[in-house]
Design a protein around this motif. Structure first.
Motif, PDB file in Angstrom:
ATOM      1  N   CYS A  10      -7.710  31.369  14.356  1.00 18.63           N
ATOM      2  CA  CYS A  10      -6.870  31.194  13.312  1.00 18.63           C
ATOM      3  C   CYS A  10      -6.621  32.313  12.421  1.00 18.63           C
ATOM      4  N   GLY A  12      -4.285  32.747  10.317  1.00 17.46           N
ATOM      5  CA  GLY A  12      -4.563  33.027   8.884  1.00 17.46           C
ATOM      6  C   GLY A  12      -5.640  33.750   8.494  1.00 17.46           C
ATOM      7  N   CYS A  13      -7.066  32.856   9.118  1.00 21.15           N
ATOM      8  CA  CYS A  13      -7.836  33.694   8.711  1.00 21.15           C
ATOM      9  C   CYS A  13      -8.742  34.373   9.776  1.00 21.15           C
ATOM     10  N   CYS A  37      -5.919  26.707  10.421  1.00 19.87           N
ATOM     11  CA  CYS A  37      -7.451  25.926  10.481  1.00 19.87           C
ATOM     12  C   CYS A  37      -6.817  25.020   9.384  1.00 19.87           C
ATOM     13  N   CYS A  40      -6.785  26.493   5.933  1.00 17.98           N
ATOM     14  CA  CYS A  40      -5.917  27.696   5.350  1.00 17.98           C
ATOM     15  C   CYS A  40      -4.504  26.858   5.050  1.00 17.98           C
TER      16      CYS A  40
HETATM   17 ZN   LIG Z   1      -7.337  29.299   9.244  1.00 16.65          ZN
END
Ligand SMILES: [Zn+2]
Length: 74
Positions: A10, A12-13, A37, A40
């Motif tokens: 992902c 984001g994370c 994901c 997120c």
């Molecule tokens: Zn994520």
């Protein structure tokens, strides 16, 4: 006929997750689409709403397998 999952990190994370490459929500990073994901998306939506933006509403099958017939011929 078959089904396809994409697996990648992902944006984001950084967690690996499975998704439908034709449906997953994504953001552009340096011109390329990067998948986001579900965790997120759920984390981002209250922030988006607080900033007057529409929440991200993923397709129902965004994190399910993709029918290979939907993939672009390439
Ligand atoms: Zn994520």
């Amino acid at each position: 006929m078959g089904y396809v999952f994409m697996t990648s990190a992902c944006v984001g994370c950084g967690q690996l997750f499975n998704y439908n490459p034709m449906r997953v929500p994504s953001i552009r990073v340096n011109g390329s689409r990067e998948p986001v994901c579900q965790i997120c998306v759920e984390r981002a939506n209250p922030i988006r709403l607080a900033n007057g933006l529409e929440p991200i509403v993923p397709y129902a099958d965004a994190y399910e397998a993709c029918d290979e017939a939907e993939l672009p011929a390439d």
